[in-house]
Design a protein around this motif. Sequence first.
Motif: not given
Length: 585
Positions: A256-258, A274-281, A286-291, A335-337
């Motif tokens: 879903v997201v790379r 990240i291979s999860e539902p959008v609700l979890l992804a 956002k946490r990865l970007i903030k970290d 393809g992912p975001v």
Amino acid sequence: MTDVVHWRVPEHIEDALEAVHSGATADSQESLTLEFKEDPARSSGNDAGTETSGTAARAKLLEKLVDEAICMANSEAATGDIVVGIADKTPGPAAFTGTNLSEEDIARSIFNRTRPNLQVQVTAVDGWGARLLVIHVPEARALYSRQDGAAKQRTADKQFSCKPLTEEQRRSIDMARRNPDYSNEPADIGVDDLNLPVIQEARRTLRMHRETTGQGAAIPSTTYGLLRELGLLLHDGRMKRAGEILLAYPEPTDVVVRYLWRSFPGKDPQTVEISEPVLLALPRLKRLIKDHGGREIERVLFEDGREAAIARFPDQAVDEAVTNALIHRDWRLPGPVVVEQTSRTLKITSPGPLPPGVSLDQLLSTPSIPRNNRLMAAMRTLGLAEESSRGFDRMWASMIRTGRDVPEVLATEAYVQVVLDAQKPDVEFVKGLARLAARFGAEVSESVDSLIVLWHLNTAPLITEKTVKEKTQTSTREANELMEELVERGVLEPVRDAKEWFLSPESRQLMGQAGEGEIATVSIQEWVEAKLADGEALQSAEVAEYAGISTQQAGNILRHLRDLGRAKIDPAGPPRGRGTRWIKA
């Protein structure tokens, strides 16, 4: 309970009626997609009423039902059910007062008093000896209103209520529903395929959003009730693709997201898939970007003693960029975001072009046209997206407020890319903006159009009507309305009778651009440079007329700018003489 016409009462309605019969009040069982109405002609207070009063009460009820049907059709769920014959505030069996209204009268009243004509399904059922009517509002494919144009929307505001729609909301709903919506089609999986912890997380997210926003509305306790509340079920109980995207785990091989993090430009990235539902992804991304980018890069101390940290990337800009990427991507494409981050830049790339009707020069002004309207509506209900799905204006505003350039957007037929540049914040601009807001009103720093103008004037001597229109992406009328408001407040001053403006002397001082007692005037050379930068061609005579100087003096200024490499003679015109035109080098 039994069914008068052998019609199966939907589970969410049956559960609510069971709860009321067992001692709950009907209003405690209402939701975004379920409303209870009492027939006043059958209430205890009207049993002894005259035939005339009963007729008047029925007529009033029909009008209410028309409004409720419109409200539900215009809600985020775009559908719903109204049960007639139940008292709102009375618990237990006494709430089942019933109704003698006919199915045909209700359906005809709603059809004739709505625009376009709304065709509802009205069914009589037996509820513990009381005749009830269930009015089903089918999923709306357009904006609905009364014949006179009045339109409302059902919202989860404490107890569910109908609120008038603004003109912007009307346009947004109408345009979104007129476009084909892949996310509104039937999903490839069923409700039973959903993971229970994900459903629990959706329920928790909805509860937190409603508590945070002061909405006291109850949260559906069943999975089907929750999905219906989010507009993720078809009327036959099948799930929509939006539900699959938002709540279902993808195939193990689908990403879903790379996310790519580079601690140094050009270095091999650390990759998280990240291979999860959008609700979890979405929150995980956002946490990865903030970290990696949430650390402050500057701290601002304001005159009133307040202190504010400026993050490498503003939270609001990040939220809008990544949420938009997941909502508005073309989910039909593989393809992912892809999110690429360094200490200085954040680049988000989503598959698919911009939505139909949206172009790069209209990102700030085009009415919201979500590609995946059903997915967008569900995420708004959960509080995961803003009311306006555009988002770009909030990205622009958050970057400017923290003293940085606006995001860079690249769009092709294959993808849309948004780049945020951390830069070194202009702290003096941030301080000056706070002073302007304190002196001229908070709107000065809240309006994205005002912020764009002020950011331009932070480094340029003046701004022209053409530049205002281009940078704010607004019409001539809107641009001039903005500038007139800023002039009226004292933020700007006009340049003679031209459609050009510069910071007023007081604003220059507040922004730290003028010393004590310095006169804030625009020099002739600055005026010429601003006009050339705006794409205009100038002649010496035009400069002389504006500045009240001789054409020889004007020619000297233009030649001086040529020597500086900032101006040149227009090759499309004469190389010398009175007709010579000068353009930006």
